[in-house]
Design a protein around this motif. Sequence first.
Motif, PDB file in Angstrom:
ATOM      1  N   SER A  50     124.762  70.959  73.815  1.00 50.83           N
ATOM      2  CA  SER A  50     125.823  71.470  74.742  1.00 50.83           C
ATOM      3  C   SER A  50     126.981  70.731  74.814  1.00 50.83           C
ATOM      4  CB  SER A  50     125.024  71.802  75.997  1.00 50.83           C
ATOM      5  OG  SER A  50     124.115  72.567  76.075  1.00 50.83           O
ATOM      6  N   THR A  51     126.711  69.476  74.972  1.00 51.71           N
ATOM      7  CA  THR A  51     127.929  68.324  74.790  1.00 51.71           C
ATOM      8  C   THR A  51     128.590  68.507  73.463  1.00 51.71           C
ATOM      9  OG1 THR A  51     126.753  67.054  76.484  1.00 51.71           O
ATOM     10  CG2 THR A  51     128.585  66.019  75.083  1.00 51.71           C
ATOM     11  N   LEU A  52     127.856  68.426  72.340  1.00 45.28           N
ATOM     12  CA  LEU A  52     128.532  68.594  71.017  1.00 45.28           C
ATOM     13  C   LEU A  52     129.219  69.548  70.932  1.00 45.28           C
ATOM     14  CD1 LEU A  52     125.566  67.170  68.865  1.00 45.28           C
ATOM     15  CD2 LEU A  52     127.686  65.814  69.312  1.00 45.28           C
ATOM     16  N   TRP A  53     128.737  70.829  71.326  1.00 49.16           N
ATOM     17  CA  TRP A  53     129.585  72.233  71.458  1.00 49.16           C
ATOM     18  C   TRP A  53     130.832  71.976  71.990  1.00 49.16           C
ATOM     19  CZ3 TRP A  53     129.374  75.387  67.562  1.00 49.16           C
ATOM     20  CH2 TRP A  53     128.229  75.606  66.947  1.00 49.16           C
ATOM     21  N   PRO A 115     106.538  75.039  71.540  1.00 48.33           N
ATOM     22  CA  PRO A 115     105.988  75.969  72.560  1.00 48.33           C
ATOM     23  C   PRO A 115     106.814  75.244  73.951  1.00 48.33           C
ATOM     24  CG  PRO A 115     104.369  75.731  71.291  1.00 48.33           C
ATOM     25  CD  PRO A 115     105.253  74.874  70.837  1.00 48.33           C
ATOM     26  N   GLY A 116     107.268  76.110  74.833  1.00 49.04           N
ATOM     27  CA  GLY A 116     107.779  75.519  76.083  1.00 49.04           C
ATOM     28  C   GLY A 116     109.183  75.409  76.288  1.00 49.04           C
ATOM     29  N   ALA A 117     109.933  75.396  74.869  1.00 51.32           N
ATOM     30  CA  ALA A 117     111.359  74.949  74.763  1.00 51.32           C
ATOM     31  C   ALA A 117     112.061  76.106  75.463  1.00 51.32           C
ATOM     32  CB  ALA A 117     111.830  75.117  73.096  1.00 51.32           C
ATOM     33  N   ILE A 118     113.139  75.519  76.197  1.00 50.36           N
ATOM     34  CA  ILE A 118     114.300  76.320  76.720  1.00 50.36           C
ATOM     35  C   ILE A 118     115.513  75.868  76.455  1.00 50.36           C
ATOM     36  CG2 ILE A 118     115.412  77.560  78.835  1.00 50.36           C
ATOM     37  CD1 ILE A 118     112.382  77.364  80.024  1.00 50.36           C
ATOM     38  N   HIS A 119     116.554  76.424  75.628  1.00 46.85           N
ATOM     39  CA  HIS A 119     117.963  75.570  75.447  1.00 46.85           C
ATOM     40  C   HIS A 119     119.005  76.661  75.806  1.00 46.85           C
ATOM     41  CE1 HIS A 119     120.917  73.516  73.765  1.00 46.85           C
ATOM     42  NE2 HIS A 119     121.505  74.641  73.054  1.00 46.85           N
ATOM     43  N   VAL A 120     119.527  76.250  77.005  1.00 42.94           N
ATOM     44  CA  VAL A 120     120.721  76.922  77.353  1.00 42.94           C
ATOM     45  C   VAL A 120     122.023  76.533  76.549  1.00 42.94           C
ATOM     46  CG1 VAL A 120     122.320  77.614  79.221  1.00 42.94           C
ATOM     47  CG2 VAL A 120     119.789  77.240  79.638  1.00 42.94           C
ATOM     48  N   SER A 121     122.841  77.578  75.976  1.00 46.07           N
ATOM     49  CA  SER A 121     123.988  77.315  75.149  1.00 46.07           C
ATOM     50  C   SER A 121     125.033  77.854  75.949  1.00 46.07           C
ATOM     51  CB  SER A 121     123.835  77.944  74.009  1.00 46.07           C
ATOM     52  OG  SER A 121     124.882  77.557  72.979  1.00 46.07           O
ATOM     53  N   THR A 122     125.889  77.144  75.862  1.00 43.35           N
ATOM     54  CA  THR A 122     127.344  77.609  76.760  1.00 43.35           C
ATOM     55  C   THR A 122     128.156  78.368  75.670  1.00 43.35           C
ATOM     56  OG1 THR A 122     128.558  75.565  75.994  1.00 43.35           O
ATOM     57  CG2 THR A 122     127.373  75.614  78.278  1.00 43.35           C
ATOM     58  N   PRO A 123     129.002  79.204  75.846  1.00 41.28           N
ATOM     59  CA  PRO A 123     129.697  79.854  75.156  1.00 41.28           C
ATOM     60  C   PRO A 123     130.553  79.120  73.988  1.00 41.28           C
ATOM     61  CG  PRO A 123     130.043  80.659  77.470  1.00 41.28           C
ATOM     62  CD  PRO A 123     129.553  79.527  77.473  1.00 41.28           C
ATOM     63  N   HIS A 124     130.719  79.427  72.787  1.00 42.19           N
ATOM     64  CA  HIS A 124     131.315  78.943  71.775  1.00 42.19           C
ATOM     65  C   HIS A 124     132.690  79.512  71.484  1.00 42.19           C
ATOM     66  CE1 HIS A 124     127.389  77.329  71.210  1.00 42.19           C
ATOM     67  NE2 HIS A 124     126.990  78.288  70.465  1.00 42.19           N
ATOM     68  N   GLN A 125     133.806  79.051  72.154  1.00 36.42           N
ATOM     69  CA  GLN A 125     135.048  79.523  72.151  1.00 36.42           C
ATOM     70  C   GLN A 125     135.715  79.619  70.951  1.00 36.42           C
ATOM     71  OE1 GLN A 125     137.183  77.481  75.136  1.00 36.42           O
ATOM     72  NE2 GLN A 125     136.027  77.958  76.514  1.00 36.42           N
ATOM     73  N   ASN A 126     135.360  78.761  69.848  1.00 39.39           N
ATOM     74  CA  ASN A 126     135.883  78.832  68.636  1.00 39.39           C
ATOM     75  C   ASN A 126     135.004  79.692  67.379  1.00 39.39           C
ATOM     76  OD1 ASN A 126     134.014  77.025  68.202  1.00 39.39           O
ATOM     77  ND2 ASN A 126     135.324  75.384  66.914  1.00 39.39           N
ATOM     78  N   SER A 127     134.110  80.060  67.858  1.00 42.50           N
ATOM     79  CA  SER A 127     133.249  80.907  66.949  1.00 42.50           C
ATOM     80  C   SER A 127     132.956  82.298  67.222  1.00 42.50           C
ATOM     81  CB  SER A 127     131.819  80.328  66.707  1.00 42.50           C
ATOM     82  OG  SER A 127     131.044  80.429  68.174  1.00 42.50           O
ATOM     83  N   THR A 128     132.877  83.063  66.413  1.00 41.46           N
ATOM     84  CA  THR A 128     133.021  84.750  66.535  1.00 41.46           C
ATOM     85  C   THR A 128     131.531  85.125  66.584  1.00 41.46           C
ATOM     86  OG1 THR A 128     133.289  85.159  64.324  1.00 41.46           O
ATOM     87  CG2 THR A 128     135.192  84.867  65.484  1.00 41.46           C
ATOM     88  N   GLU A 129     130.653  84.846  65.963  1.00 42.85           N
ATOM     89  CA  GLU A 129     129.448  85.497  65.756  1.00 42.85           C
ATOM     90  C   GLU A 129     128.251  84.595  65.338  1.00 42.85           C
ATOM     91  OE1 GLU A 129     130.309  90.276  64.815  1.00 42.85           O
ATOM     92  OE2 GLU A 129     130.126  88.916  63.319  1.00 42.85           O
ATOM     93  N   GLU A 130     126.934  84.915  66.024  1.00 44.40           N
ATOM     94  CA  GLU A 130     126.030  83.878  65.642  1.00 44.40           C
ATOM     95  C   GLU A 130     125.092  85.030  65.177  1.00 44.40           C
ATOM     96  OE1 GLU A 130     123.917  80.941  67.946  1.00 44.40           O
ATOM     97  OE2 GLU A 130     125.738  80.575  68.875  1.00 44.40           O
ATOM     98  N   TYR A 131     124.366  84.830  63.909  1.00 44.44           N
ATOM     99  CA  TYR A 131     123.337  85.578  63.266  1.00 44.44           C
ATOM    100  C   TYR A 131     122.069  84.882  63.308  1.00 44.44           C
ATOM    101  CZ  TYR A 131     127.446  88.010  61.289  1.00 44.44           C
ATOM    102  OH  TYR A 131     128.481  88.668  61.189  1.00 44.44           O
ATOM    103  N   ILE A 132     121.091  85.415  63.947  1.00 39.19           N
ATOM    104  CA  ILE A 132     119.663  84.769  64.092  1.00 39.19           C
ATOM    105  C   ILE A 132     118.692  85.576  63.276  1.00 39.19           C
ATOM    106  CG2 ILE A 132     117.956  84.358  65.704  1.00 39.19           C
ATOM    107  CD1 ILE A 132     120.503  82.753  66.372  1.00 39.19           C
TER     108      ILE A 132
END
Length: 182
Positions: A50-53, A115-132
């Motif tokens: 999150s800090t890196l983003w 198992p048990g992982a939870i990662h909250v990601s803040t909005p990426h202002q300079n990216s348009t889309e993510e493909y998972i």
Amino acid sequence: MNDPTLNIGSVLKRVRFERGLTLEETANLTGVSKAMLGQIERGESNPTISTLWKISTGLRISFSELLGSDTNRYEAISIDDLDPVYESDGKMILYNVFPFGPMAGFEYFYIQLIPGAIHVSTPHQNSTEEYIVVTKGTLVLTVEDQTFELAAPSALKFKSNKNHTYSNPYDTEVIFQNIVKY
């Protein structure tokens, strides 16, 4: 294996100096404290994803550039040879397989969720889309107020300028690929 913390710090410092920015100006642009930025530059802190983003978004550089990834490699890549970034108490393991390139306009990550992982990601202002693309297990992905249960093999694309959370509430590992298109 190289310590990615040292690469991140040197890239951050280089970008900051090239732009003539003080730590305070960089903190204002990124939303990351001046003290934390200084610690990252000196290699004294292992920043979260999150800090890196926040840093990459605030400085308008790709996540890959911040990691100091080499974009001139033309060889087969083994995921096991890449230096991972650990997040969410070590339960999210991220590999930057294909770093951002201006001609391609995307970067590609291979991600494991223990198992048990939870990662909250803040909005990426300079990216348009993510493909998972989920290739193993079941990923629970929440984008704003919508939750998707993605069992392998399945995929989803979404605008990454919204809050989003990756989680693995199950007993088996989740593996997914994440393409960030700028």
